[in-house]
Design a protein around this motif. Structure first.
Motif, PDB file in Angstrom:
ATOM      1  N   PHE A  36      -1.899  -1.877  16.507  1.00  0.00           N
ATOM      2  CA  PHE A  36      -1.978  -0.762  17.442  1.00  0.00           C
ATOM      3  C   PHE A  36      -1.039  -0.981  18.630  1.00  0.00           C
ATOM      4  O   PHE A  36      -0.371  -0.046  19.086  1.00  0.00           O
ATOM      5  CB  PHE A  36      -3.418  -0.599  17.928  1.00  0.00           C
ATOM      6  CG  PHE A  36      -3.634   0.636  18.763  1.00  0.00           C
ATOM      7  CD1 PHE A  36      -3.834   1.863  18.162  1.00  0.00           C
ATOM      8  CD2 PHE A  36      -3.633   0.565  20.150  1.00  0.00           C
ATOM      9  CE1 PHE A  36      -4.023   3.008  18.925  1.00  0.00           C
ATOM     10  CE2 PHE A  36      -3.819   1.704  20.921  1.00  0.00           C
ATOM     11  CZ  PHE A  36      -4.023   2.926  20.307  1.00  0.00           C
TER      12      PHE A  36
ATOM     13  N   ILE B  11     -10.310  12.573  16.801  1.00  0.00           N
ATOM     14  CA  ILE B  11      -9.683  11.274  16.558  1.00  0.00           C
ATOM     15  C   ILE B  11      -8.266  11.251  17.109  1.00  0.00           C
ATOM     16  O   ILE B  11      -7.841  10.282  17.758  1.00  0.00           O
ATOM     17  CB  ILE B  11      -9.705  10.947  15.050  1.00  0.00           C
ATOM     18  CG1 ILE B  11     -11.131  10.597  14.605  1.00  0.00           C
ATOM     19  CG2 ILE B  11      -8.747   9.795  14.720  1.00  0.00           C
ATOM     20  CD1 ILE B  11     -11.316  10.523  13.107  1.00  0.00           C
TER      21      ILE B  11
ATOM     22  N   ASN C  78      -9.382   0.971  21.544  1.00  0.00           N
ATOM     23  CA  ASN C  78      -9.886   1.340  20.222  1.00  0.00           C
ATOM     24  C   ASN C  78     -11.407   1.211  20.091  1.00  0.00           C
ATOM     25  O   ASN C  78     -11.928   0.891  19.019  1.00  0.00           O
ATOM     26  CB  ASN C  78      -9.214   0.514  19.115  1.00  0.00           C
ATOM     27  CG  ASN C  78      -7.752   0.864  18.953  1.00  0.00           C
ATOM     28  OD1 ASN C  78      -7.363   2.009  19.081  1.00  0.00           O
ATOM     29  ND2 ASN C  78      -6.927  -0.139  18.698  1.00  0.00           N
TER      30      ASN C  78
ATOM     31  N   ARG D 158      -6.018  -5.129  13.439  1.00  0.00           N
ATOM     32  CA  ARG D 158      -5.963  -3.737  13.904  1.00  0.00           C
ATOM     33  C   ARG D 158      -5.350  -3.610  15.289  1.00  0.00           C
ATOM     34  O   ARG D 158      -4.429  -2.813  15.503  1.00  0.00           O
ATOM     35  CB  ARG D 158      -7.367  -3.135  13.932  1.00  0.00           C
ATOM     36  CG  ARG D 158      -7.403  -1.692  14.434  1.00  0.00           C
ATOM     37  CD  ARG D 158      -8.806  -1.232  14.764  1.00  0.00           C
ATOM     38  NE  ARG D 158      -9.365  -1.947  15.907  1.00  0.00           N
ATOM     39  CZ  ARG D 158     -10.612  -1.817  16.330  1.00  0.00           C
ATOM     40  NH1 ARG D 158     -11.450  -1.007  15.681  1.00  0.00           N
ATOM     41  NH2 ARG D 158     -11.059  -2.499  17.377  1.00  0.00           N
TER      42      ARG D 158
ATOM     43  N   ARG E  10      -6.984   8.724  19.950  1.00  0.00           N
ATOM     44  CA  ARG E  10      -5.873   7.805  19.685  1.00  0.00           C
ATOM     45  C   ARG E  10      -4.727   8.007  20.676  1.00  0.00           C
ATOM     46  O   ARG E  10      -4.115   7.044  21.130  1.00  0.00           O
ATOM     47  CB  ARG E  10      -5.356   7.966  18.256  1.00  0.00           C
ATOM     48  CG  ARG E  10      -6.298   7.425  17.196  1.00  0.00           C
ATOM     49  CD  ARG E  10      -5.611   7.247  15.851  1.00  0.00           C
ATOM     50  NE  ARG E  10      -4.941   5.954  15.760  1.00  0.00           N
ATOM     51  CZ  ARG E  10      -3.647   5.768  15.827  1.00  0.00           C
ATOM     52  NH1 ARG E  10      -2.839   6.781  16.014  1.00  0.00           N
ATOM     53  NH2 ARG E  10      -3.137   4.566  15.700  1.00  0.00           N
ATOM     54  N   ASN E  11      -4.428   9.253  21.007  1.00  0.00           N
ATOM     55  CA  ASN E  11      -3.373   9.506  21.976  1.00  0.00           C
ATOM     56  C   ASN E  11      -3.715   8.899  23.341  1.00  0.00           C
ATOM     57  O   ASN E  11      -2.843   8.343  24.029  1.00  0.00           O
ATOM     58  CB  ASN E  11      -3.129  11.010  22.124  1.00  0.00           C
ATOM     59  CG  ASN E  11      -2.441  11.612  20.916  1.00  0.00           C
ATOM     60  OD1 ASN E  11      -1.795  10.908  20.142  1.00  0.00           O
ATOM     61  ND2 ASN E  11      -2.584  12.916  20.728  1.00  0.00           N
TER      62      ASN E  11
ATOM     63  N   LEU F 120     -11.248   2.240  12.051  1.00  0.00           N
ATOM     64  CA  LEU F 120     -10.350   2.960  12.940  1.00  0.00           C
ATOM     65  C   LEU F 120     -10.716   2.705  14.397  1.00  0.00           C
ATOM     66  O   LEU F 120      -9.850   2.416  15.237  1.00  0.00           O
ATOM     67  CB  LEU F 120     -10.439   4.457  12.629  1.00  0.00           C
ATOM     68  CG  LEU F 120      -9.544   5.407  13.401  1.00  0.00           C
ATOM     69  CD1 LEU F 120      -8.070   5.082  13.157  1.00  0.00           C
ATOM     70  CD2 LEU F 120      -9.848   6.847  12.999  1.00  0.00           C
ATOM     71  N   PHE F 121     -12.007   2.807  14.726  1.00  0.00           N
ATOM     72  CA  PHE F 121     -12.516   2.502  16.069  1.00  0.00           C
ATOM     73  C   PHE F 121     -13.706   1.554  15.948  1.00  0.00           C
ATOM     74  O   PHE F 121     -14.476   1.634  14.988  1.00  0.00           O
ATOM     75  CB  PHE F 121     -12.989   3.759  16.797  1.00  0.00           C
ATOM     76  CG  PHE F 121     -11.918   4.775  17.074  1.00  0.00           C
ATOM     77  CD1 PHE F 121     -10.952   4.555  18.031  1.00  0.00           C
ATOM     78  CD2 PHE F 121     -11.886   5.968  16.362  1.00  0.00           C
ATOM     79  CE1 PHE F 121      -9.967   5.490  18.290  1.00  0.00           C
ATOM     80  CE2 PHE F 121     -10.911   6.920  16.614  1.00  0.00           C
ATOM     81  CZ  PHE F 121      -9.942   6.674  17.576  1.00  0.00           C
TER      82      PHE F 121
ATOM     83  N   ILE G  48      -8.802   1.718   8.192  1.00  0.00           N
ATOM     84  CA  ILE G  48      -7.408   2.044   8.477  1.00  0.00           C
ATOM     85  C   ILE G  48      -6.582   1.791   7.224  1.00  0.00           C
ATOM     86  O   ILE G  48      -6.751   0.777   6.541  1.00  0.00           O
ATOM     87  CB  ILE G  48      -6.868   1.158   9.623  1.00  0.00           C
ATOM     88  CG1 ILE G  48      -7.724   1.341  10.876  1.00  0.00           C
ATOM     89  CG2 ILE G  48      -5.410   1.488   9.930  1.00  0.00           C
ATOM     90  CD1 ILE G  48      -7.384   0.364  11.977  1.00  0.00           C
TER      91      ILE G  48
ATOM     92  N   GLU H 293      -5.707   6.308  23.807  1.00  0.00           N
ATOM     93  CA  GLU H 293      -5.643   4.854  23.665  1.00  0.00           C
ATOM     94  C   GLU H 293      -4.194   4.354  23.656  1.00  0.00           C
ATOM     95  O   GLU H 293      -3.881   3.325  24.244  1.00  0.00           O
ATOM     96  CB  GLU H 293      -6.365   4.414  22.386  1.00  0.00           C
ATOM     97  CG  GLU H 293      -7.857   4.709  22.379  1.00  0.00           C
ATOM     98  CD  GLU H 293      -8.590   4.037  23.529  1.00  0.00           C
ATOM     99  OE1 GLU H 293      -8.890   2.837  23.431  1.00  0.00           O
ATOM    100  OE2 GLU H 293      -8.844   4.713  24.540  1.00  0.00           O
ATOM    101  N   ILE H 294      -3.315   5.100  22.994  1.00  0.00           N
ATOM    102  CA  ILE H 294      -1.890   4.735  22.995  1.00  0.00           C
ATOM    103  C   ILE H 294      -1.356   4.742  24.427  1.00  0.00           C
ATOM    104  O   ILE H 294      -0.677   3.802  24.858  1.00  0.00           O
ATOM    105  CB  ILE H 294      -1.073   5.716  22.125  1.00  0.00           C
ATOM    106  CG1 ILE H 294      -1.348   5.488  20.634  1.00  0.00           C
ATOM    107  CG2 ILE H 294       0.429   5.603  22.412  1.00  0.00           C
ATOM    108  CD1 ILE H 294      -0.648   4.302  20.022  1.00  0.00           C
TER     109      ILE H 294
END
Length: 328
Positions: free
Chosen positions: A316, A140, A36, A312, A144-145, A72-73, A63, A147-148
């Motif tokens: 996550f 974004i 993140n 956060r 995020r994808n 968010l980041f 968030i 990072e997931i």
């Protein structure tokens, strides 16, 4: 003829060498960076202007569904001259510059793997701002994808092999071995892990397939469902002459989004939990998954208890775990 044979052999060797070059994989180093965290590369006069403000507005926005504001980041700013060597191996990069071109695109695995580099260029500051505004959501989502997927790869190194979820609900989750199954009931499984000052938790249960059929009462029905599960299965502290259990915070309605998880349509719910009759609270993330094949709604929820701590990254990780769900 002899001369022709020599030429044919030479042509064959060149062709063979060319094929080997094409088939040879180009080595790229493993990408770097904390989960993140986005490296923002632009000159300081842009970073300190309304262009930088627009970047912060989108990429460091609060968030939803958190007890207090968390971005968010996390943003690591650097000027272009610093973006060399191993610094280019950052996993998520936003590159913004003035140029003769007016473009916005995302490059994959340019200097390392896995890596996403979002490039935004414009002939003046207004074009940069417009490109950020128009493309921020897509960038974004891409970050995020990535990072997931990175979080999921990290906890694959040591997975819990307990089969409680599979035996009770016919689902599988990848979750780290530090998580333990703490409670099992007829229609309820609770998995948790100790963290500094608290716990990370995942619960799973089923609802009938015809639940939540009325759109106008959807949010109220979700709150009612969560509160009834909390009363039945998730007690609060043992306080004399008080009944304490987890409920949905009354002051604010949870946020609801459409989602896809486990290749099935779902509702994603983000909000704050609290304990009835006791001052405890924290964030939750719920997926209500439409499992038509089994005529049920499969509910997965992650929540964190960590007083006076940023949550956060805990939330996550819970999201990354729940997104590994597979249905037998």
């Amino acid at each position: 003829m002899k001369h022709f044979g020599t030429l044919a052999l030479l042509f064959f060797l060149i062709l063979s060498s060319s094929c080997k070059e094409k088939n040879r994989k180009v080595y790229k180093p493993q990408s770097l960076g904390a989960i993140n965290t986005v490296a923002v590369v632009m000159e300081s006069h842009l970073w300190e202007s309304e262009v930088g403000d627009k970047v912060r507005e989108h990429f460091a926005s609060p968030i939803v569904g958190m007890p207090w504001e968390e971005p968010l980041f996390s943003i690591d700013y650097m000027p272009q001259r610093v973006f060399t060597g191993t610094t280019r191996h950052r996993r998520a990069v936003l590159f913004v510059s003035l140029d003769s071109l007016n473009v916005a695109h995302i490059k994959t695995d340019l200097y390392a793997t896995p890596q996403k580099i979002a490039v935004i260029k414009g002939t003046d500051r207004q074009e940069l701002i417009d490109n950020i505004e128009q493309n921020a959501n897509q960038i974004i989502a891409s970050f995020r994808n990535t990072e997931i997927a990175e979080a999921q790869e990290r906890f694959k190194r040591s997975l819990n092999k307990d089969k409680a979820l599979e035996e009770k609900f016919g689902i599988k989750l990848n979750f780290p071995s530090l998580f333990k199954v703490g409670k099992q009931e007829d229609n309820f499984v609770w998995i948790d892990m100790e963290i500094p000052k608290g716990t990370m938790n995942i619960i799973a249960y089923e609802m009938p397939g015809n639940s939540f059929e009325t759109d106008s009462t959807f949010v109220m029905d979700i709150v009612r469902m969560r509160d009834s599960i909390g009363e039945r299965y998730i007690p609060g502290p043992d306080i004399p002459d008080r009944v304490t259990y987890m409920i949905t915070e009354k002051a604010f309605a949870p946020y609801v989004f459409a989602a896809t998880i486990g290749d099935k349509k779902a509702a994603e719910v983000r909000g704050i939990w609290e304990v009835k009759g006791y001052p405890m609270a924290g964030p939750f993330l719920t997926y209500i998954i439409n499992d038509k094949e089994n005529n049920r709604k499969m509910v997965l929820e992650g929540f964190t208890f960590a007083p006076a701590t940023n949550k956060r990254d805990y939330m996550f990780e819970l999201e990354a775990i729940m997104k590994t769900v597979r249905f037998n």
